[in-house]
Design a protein around this motif. Sequence first.
Motif, PDB file in Angstrom:
ATOM      1  N   SER A  47      -7.988   5.164   4.559  1.00  0.00           N
ATOM      2  CA  SER A  47      -7.422   5.937   3.451  1.00  0.00           C
ATOM      3  C   SER A  47      -5.961   6.256   3.756  1.00  0.00           C
ATOM      4  O   SER A  47      -5.656   6.841   4.789  1.00  0.00           O
ATOM      5  CB  SER A  47      -8.217   7.231   3.247  1.00  0.00           C
ATOM      6  N   TYR A  48      -5.062   5.880   2.858  1.00  0.00           N
ATOM      7  CA  TYR A  48      -3.618   6.077   3.043  1.00  0.00           C
ATOM      8  C   TYR A  48      -3.284   7.541   2.741  1.00  0.00           C
ATOM      9  O   TYR A  48      -2.975   7.920   1.635  1.00  0.00           O
ATOM     10  CB  TYR A  48      -2.862   5.158   2.087  1.00  0.00           C
ATOM     11  N   ASP A  49      -3.338   8.373   3.798  1.00  0.00           N
ATOM     12  CA  ASP A  49      -3.143   9.815   3.633  1.00  0.00           C
ATOM     13  C   ASP A  49      -1.733  10.220   4.046  1.00  0.00           C
ATOM     14  O   ASP A  49      -0.870   9.370   4.276  1.00  0.00           O
ATOM     15  CB  ASP A  49      -4.193  10.581   4.439  1.00  0.00           C
ATOM     16  N   THR A  75      -8.864   5.309   9.228  1.00  0.00           N
ATOM     17  CA  THR A  75      -9.836   5.847   8.279  1.00  0.00           C
ATOM     18  C   THR A  75     -10.000   4.967   7.052  1.00  0.00           C
ATOM     19  O   THR A  75     -10.976   5.113   6.326  1.00  0.00           O
ATOM     20  CB  THR A  75      -9.402   7.239   7.811  1.00  0.00           C
ATOM     21  N   VAL A  78      -5.519  -1.085   4.357  1.00  0.00           N
ATOM     22  CA  VAL A  78      -5.003   0.191   4.854  1.00  0.00           C
ATOM     23  C   VAL A  78      -5.547   0.450   6.255  1.00  0.00           C
ATOM     24  O   VAL A  78      -4.829   0.931   7.137  1.00  0.00           O
ATOM     25  CB  VAL A  78      -5.385   1.342   3.909  1.00  0.00           C
ATOM     26  N   ARG A  79      -6.797   0.106   6.482  1.00  0.00           N
ATOM     27  CA  ARG A  79      -7.398   0.298   7.816  1.00  0.00           C
ATOM     28  C   ARG A  79      -6.663  -0.541   8.865  1.00  0.00           C
ATOM     29  O   ARG A  79      -6.395  -0.064   9.971  1.00  0.00           O
ATOM     30  CB  ARG A  79      -8.888  -0.067   7.759  1.00  0.00           C
ATOM     31  N   THR A  97      -0.592   8.874   7.451  1.00  0.00           N
ATOM     32  CA  THR A  97      -0.205   7.466   7.402  1.00  0.00           C
ATOM     33  C   THR A  97       1.174   7.313   6.783  1.00  0.00           C
ATOM     34  O   THR A  97       2.019   6.553   7.284  1.00  0.00           O
ATOM     35  CB  THR A  97      -1.236   6.664   6.591  1.00  0.00           C
ATOM     36  N   ARG A 143       0.522   5.923  -0.586  1.00  0.00           N
ATOM     37  CA  ARG A 143      -0.357   7.080  -0.491  1.00  0.00           C
ATOM     38  C   ARG A 143      -1.401   7.079  -1.605  1.00  0.00           C
ATOM     39  O   ARG A 143      -1.079   6.877  -2.771  1.00  0.00           O
ATOM     40  CB  ARG A 143       0.473   8.354  -0.542  1.00  0.00           C
ATOM     41  N   GLY A 144      -2.654   7.300  -1.224  1.00  0.00           N
ATOM     42  CA  GLY A 144      -3.751   7.308  -2.174  1.00  0.00           C
ATOM     43  C   GLY A 144      -4.561   6.029  -2.181  1.00  0.00           C
ATOM     44  O   GLY A 144      -5.697   6.008  -2.672  1.00  0.00           O
ATOM     45  N   ASP A 145      -4.008   4.932  -1.613  1.00  0.00           N
ATOM     46  CA  ASP A 145      -4.734   3.666  -1.564  1.00  0.00           C
ATOM     47  C   ASP A 145      -5.806   3.700  -0.479  1.00  0.00           C
ATOM     48  O   ASP A 145      -5.691   4.428   0.510  1.00  0.00           O
ATOM     49  CB  ASP A 145      -3.774   2.507  -1.290  1.00  0.00           C
ATOM     50  N   THR A 146      -6.833   2.897  -0.650  1.00  0.00           N
ATOM     51  CA  THR A 146      -7.911   2.784   0.330  1.00  0.00           C
ATOM     52  C   THR A 146      -8.285   1.317   0.487  1.00  0.00           C
ATOM     53  O   THR A 146      -7.935   0.487  -0.355  1.00  0.00           O
ATOM     54  CB  THR A 146      -9.158   3.574  -0.108  1.00  0.00           C
ATOM     55  N   TRP A 156       0.844  -1.186   0.000  1.00  0.00           N
ATOM     56  CA  TRP A 156       0.000   0.000   0.000  1.00  0.00           C
ATOM     57  C   TRP A 156       0.881   1.238   0.000  1.00  0.00           C
ATOM     58  O   TRP A 156       1.967   1.231   0.565  1.00  0.00           O
ATOM     59  CB  TRP A 156      -0.914   0.046   1.239  1.00  0.00           C
TER      60      TRP A 156
END
Length: 284
Positions: free
Chosen positions: A108-110, A106, A88-89, A113, A81-84, A79
């Motif tokens: 969402s890989y922000d 969340t 990721v959770r 993260t 950045r940008g992956d969901t 994973w």
Amino acid sequence: MGRGFAALLVLAMACGCTVQGSGEDGGDGKRHLPVRIEVPKRSTPPAQDPGPGATPSAQDPKPGATPPSTSAASGPVLWSRGDTGPGVRELQARLRQVAWLYDGPTGSYDDLTERAVKGFQGKRGLPRTGRTDTVTWKRLKAMTHEPGKWELYLMGGQPADAPDPRCLTGRVLCISKTSRTLRWMIDGRTLTTVSVRFGSVGTPTREGVFRVYWKSRRHVSTLYDSPMPYAMFFSGGQAVHYSADFAAHGYAGGSHGCVNVRDEGAIASLFAQVRNGDKVVVHW
């Protein structure tokens, strides 16, 4: 004669050939066998001298330099950045366990993260890419336990379960203790779904079928001296209302029996739509 033979011998060594005298004997009347001289072969060609003033190749390692890390050493990226998604959770829940992430999970890989993954990698001598590769993931899993449902959904976002049959007619706030969600429904159609929090063991939220009997936009609890914005009372002092504590700490806390909503925009919209007399169903 001696000097000539010595020169021939040196030439033979350089060429790797067989050296033999001009006659069958060496001039002393004795017969001599041929002398074979073999020059050892090199297993690899010698390095070429680039010459004075030449610039070293970029591929030539510097003395004492550490070879750069390769992507193969870290393994494939799982994973970034940008992956969901659920993976990721789980990553975020595990990063929370080792105190590298405080918000979420969340799903969402922000940027938060990514920053947490970089910190975790750097602390353990891994390449600080901010991307979760297989080596990083294996190391993190070894240091943490498998997160439970409410660790994965600490701040809400969990899917709602099926509505109770009593919610399928009329205007209903359909509240599930199983999925910790509230559905705003009209004639069986769900208009809004939000995450909710309930009372603690000592002050549980009552279950059953109720009616909204009073709405108070800027209510403050006289019993606990705490704000209860957008309160919609349905059973004595228990109401559906916004909770800043729920918004900040998620399911790490609890209410005194009320149904807490953490999304202020959503509860404000619900407050505008719900009327006195609308049904409230609290169920498992």
